[in-house]
Write a protein that holds these residues in place. Structure first.
Motif, PDB file in Angstrom:
ATOM      1  N   ASN A 172       0.797  -1.226   0.000  1.00 30.03           N
ATOM      2  CA  ASN A 172       0.000   0.000   0.000  1.00 30.03           C
ATOM      3  C   ASN A 172       0.834   1.284   0.000  1.00 30.03           C
ATOM      4  N   GLN A 173       2.143   1.178  -0.246  1.00 30.31           N
ATOM      5  CA  GLN A 173       3.004   2.366  -0.225  1.00 30.31           C
ATOM      6  C   GLN A 173       2.697   3.257  -1.423  1.00 30.31           C
ATOM      7  N   PRO A 174       2.156   4.473  -1.208  1.00 30.94           N
ATOM      8  CA  PRO A 174       1.790   5.328  -2.339  1.00 30.94           C
ATOM      9  C   PRO A 174       2.912   6.252  -2.777  1.00 30.94           C
ATOM     10  N   ARG A 175       2.750   6.817  -3.945  1.00 32.17           N
ATOM     11  CA  ARG A 175       3.557   7.943  -4.370  1.00 32.17           C
ATOM     12  C   ARG A 175       3.145   9.181  -3.566  1.00 32.17           C
ATOM     13  N   GLN A 176       3.871  10.268  -3.728  1.00 31.67           N
ATOM     14  CA  GLN A 176       3.554  11.479  -2.978  1.00 31.67           C
ATOM     15  C   GLN A 176       2.174  12.038  -3.315  1.00 31.67           C
ATOM     16  N   ASP A 177       1.666  11.733  -4.513  1.00 28.68           N
ATOM     17  CA  ASP A 177       0.337  12.223  -4.883  1.00 28.68           C
ATOM     18  C   ASP A 177      -0.773  11.293  -4.412  1.00 28.68           C
TER      19      ASP A 177
END
Length: 269
Positions: A172-177
């Motif tokens: 579940n690690q997202p990008r900054q957006d």
């Protein structure tokens, strides 16, 4: 993330770079042994002979350059190394050889790229495996927050995704957006990737910073199988994005609309 340049500075350097790029070992050795071409000569972008040979996958030229003293960990002005280029292009034999002579996985490009991120982005599973065995950080991220898992999900590389997840990548690690790997796989229509991520605990309703969920993305992509997988996993068709749009309001596809309507009402636990 990066492309190779072949601009040279002198006629002899030009010949050496040509030999490294084409895999002409005899000419490369002749030029190096003449003493008139430095083994670490560079072009105007900081590209070395070793980088060129590694990019092209010419293991014999790579070996000759290293044995003649080439600096394995020199960086191009963009931050790329010979290991990065070999990983990006999927040359696992070159990657293994470079590790035998002290190649480091820690160098980054100007956008935060590493050899592991490059190999994952282009789906080179054997290279990813080799990099991880030699200490590459599974949690490497580009400066925009994209992880190796995110890049593999974007490309739909299922074997790489399974390897990364088994090695401890955060599903579940997202990008900054706010874009998570499940979201990008849903947008791209990679239904098997979506299925595997859901089985590994991906947040079915995780939304980007603009409130758009993976279900919104799947509906927009028009991939009915991805929409069905998300709905079967319990994705909520009543969630609105920050533009106040429901997933059903983003498509005219009758099959997708029927699927969404079949899940309307109280959300199942």
């Amino acid at each position: 993330m990066c492309r190779m340049s072949f601009k040279k500075e002198t006629p002899l350097a030009n010949a050496a770079f040509w030999a490294a790029r084409r895999g002409n070992l005899a000419l490369l050795k002749l030029l190096l042994n003449s003493g008139r071409v430095d083994v670490d000569c560079r072009d105007s972008h900081g590209t070395t002979l070793l980088m060129v040979a590694a990019y092209a996958g010419h293991i014999d030229c790579v070996r000759e350059l290293v044995l003649q003293g080439a600096d394995i960990n020199l960086q191009r002005e963009s931050g790329t190394t010979a290991l990065f280029f070999a990983a990006q292009q999927g040359h696992n034999d070159v990657v293994r050889f470079l590790f035998g002579f002290g190649a480091s996985t820690e160098f980054r490009t100007k956008d935060g790229g590493t050899a592991l991120l490059a190999a994952s982005q282009y789906g080179h599973m054997q290279v990813v495996e080799t990099l991880l065995k030699h200490g590459a950080n599974i949690h490497d991220q580009l400066y925009d927050g994209a992880t190796a898992l995110f890049l593999a999900a974007q490309g739909g590389y299922l074997d790489v995704i399974r390897l990364l997840l088994a090695s401890g990548a955060k599903v579940n690690q997202p990008r900054q957006d706010g874009t998570a790997p499940l979201w990008i796989a849903s947008q791209m229509g990679h239904s098997e990737v979506v299925r595997v991520m859901l089985l590994r605990g991906a947040d079915r309703d995780a939304a980007r910073n603009n409130g758009t969920s993976a279900l919104h993305a799947a509906v927009l992509s028009g991939n009915i199988k991805t929409v069905a997988l998300l709905l079967e996993a319990g994705a909520d068709p009543s969630l609105r994005n920050k533009a106040n749009e429901l997933p059903a309001e983003l498509t005219k596809n009758e099959r997708i609309l029927r699927l969404l309507r079949s899940k309307e009402g109280p959300r199942k636990s």
